[in-house]
Scaffold this active site. Structure first.
Site, PDB file in Angstrom:
ATOM      1  N   CYS A  88       0.865  -1.179   0.000  1.00 15.96           N
ATOM      2  CA  CYS A  88       0.000   0.000   0.000  1.00 15.96           C
ATOM      3  C   CYS A  88       0.900   1.226   0.000  1.00 15.96           C
ATOM      4  O   CYS A  88       1.637   1.449   0.966  1.00 15.96           O
ATOM      5  CB  CYS A  88      -0.907  -0.024   1.226  1.00 15.96           C
ATOM      6  SG  CYS A  88      -2.021   1.376   1.258  1.00 15.96           S
ATOM      7  N   CYS A 239      -4.188   6.270  -5.309  1.00 14.72           N
ATOM      8  CA  CYS A 239      -3.755   4.875  -5.122  1.00 14.72           C
ATOM      9  C   CYS A 239      -2.363   4.660  -5.740  1.00 14.72           C
ATOM     10  O   CYS A 239      -2.208   4.616  -6.973  1.00 14.72           O
ATOM     11  CB  CYS A 239      -4.760   3.888  -5.727  1.00 14.72           C
ATOM     12  SG  CYS A 239      -4.348   2.177  -5.295  1.00 14.72           S
TER      13      CYS A 239
HETATM   14  O1  PYC Z   1      -2.008   3.582  -2.288  1.00 21.65           O
HETATM   15  O2  PYC Z   1      -1.314   1.601  -2.901  1.00 21.65           O
HETATM   16  C1  PYC Z   1      -2.161   2.348  -2.412  1.00 21.65           C
HETATM   17  C2  PYC Z   1      -3.417   1.746  -1.901  1.00 21.65           C
HETATM   18  C3  PYC Z   1      -3.811   0.435  -1.980  1.00 21.65           C
HETATM   19  C4  PYC Z   1      -5.062   0.333  -1.383  1.00 21.65           C
HETATM   20  C5  PYC Z   1      -5.420   1.588  -0.933  1.00 21.65           C
HETATM   21  N1  PYC Z   1      -4.397   2.443  -1.273  1.00 21.65           N
END
Ligand code: PYC
Length: 317
Positions: A88, A239
């Site tokens: 993450c 993300c």
């Molecule tokens: O930022 O890699 C990320 C992530 C994965 C799930 C939620 N955020």
């Protein structure tokens, strides 16, 4: 008395709770073994941190662990409201700011051990955190799936530390006001992937769905995304692992080269920047930069008469 100490932060709107004291002893074994042991024996901690009544569907937790890797400042296991996460990046950025808040690290380069490999995080003087992610790649291009209510949808399958199905320009418009429709569409996409047996090479579910559209303001970003996470929550940030998967696809299509920068906006228009290093055989090493802010500190208590002291189990609801 049992207690847990937590430091809270958010990265571009997406929350992270870092467990800094009261967690289980995970000193034995490699990070992969600790991850498997945590998953099997300490789901109570995941539920306590991420599930109601203390948590909510969008919550991501991080448990700091010891590591046998002497280069690393610590190990970390990430989890959310439905299970563990391999990796993450928004959580790593939150972890770095948490370690800084605790005076455990300073501005500079720090290695962190994770279940999928060692990552490097650089905390800059101005508060920006750059994460060098695990090698990422596109597994399959333009995969057709039949999605209930939408017909034929095409997407790429890529690894960026988690597995993603990346869709360009199909589905509901990528706008915050459409988040419920986007979540419903993504849920149907994930169901179609499962039904049509489209998985990772080891059989792992493609459990993140990522939908792309042009950025609201091209001066600020190259693209805007909506990322649906395992469970029913969407990522409030762009993300980082999803941006890594996007970079792998852009590289496979000849649309990004080392030295170029990709600015990925999320559904709240917070932006991560990404660049690549080429590894060969279609693989890249993504570098993702973003910002997090520490915004709270909590102490959790466990009254033995409280039936939900370890969180509400999603399986009973
Ligand atoms: O930022 O890699 C990320 C992530 C994965 C799930 C939620 N955020």
């Amino acid at each position: 008395m049992q207690i847990l100490e937590i430091i809270e932060s958010h990265t571009g709107g997406e929350p992270t709770r870092v467990v800094i004291a009261g967690g289980p002893d995970l000193s034995a074994g490699s990070m992969e073994e600790k991850f498997a042991y945590f998953k099997k024996h300490h789901d109570w901690l995941r539920r306590t941190v991420c599930n109601e009544p203390r948590g909510h569907d969008a919550m991501v937790g991080a448990l700091i662990t010891p590591t046998t890797n002497e280069d690393c400042v610590c190990g970390v296991i990430f989890f959310n409201n439905v299970g563990t996460l391999h990796m993450c990046i928004h959580g790593t950025i939150g972890l770095v700011m948490t370690l800084k808040f605790m005076d455990l690290i300073d501005v500079g380069v720090h290695k962190i051990d994770t279940a999928v490999g060692v990552i490097t995080a650089t905390l800059r003087e101005d508060g920006l955190v750059e994460v060098v992610n695990v090698p990422s790649y596109r597994l399959a291009k333009n995969v057709p799936i039949h999605v209930a209510g939408y017909g034929e949808i095409f997407g790429d399958v890529a690894w960026g530390g988690n597995w993603f199905f990346l869709i360009n320009g199909q589905g509901p418009e990528v706008a915050y006001a459409n988040r419920d429709a986007l979540a419903e569409f993504s849920k149907n996409v994930r169901a179609a992937l499962t039904e049509q047996k489209i998985t990772a090479p080891d059989g792992h579910e493609i459990d993140h769905v990522e939908i792309f559209a042009p950025a609201a303001d091209p001066a600020l970003a190259d693209s805007r995304n909506f990322v649906f996470c395992p469970g029913h929550a969407y990522d409030r940030s762009p993300c980082g692992t999803g941006t890594s998967a996007k970079l792998a696809c852009l590289y496979a299509d000849g649309k990004i080269q080392p030295g170029e920068v990709w600015r990925q906006a999320g559904i709240l228009d917070s932006v991560f920047t990404g660049s690549i290093e080429v590894l060969g055989e279609g693989k890249i090493v993504p570098r993702i930069s973003g910002r997090a802010w520490v915004n709270g500190k909590s102490t959790y208590y466990f009254d033995p008469t409280d039936p939900f002291r370890f969180g509400i189990e999603e399986s009973i609801h």
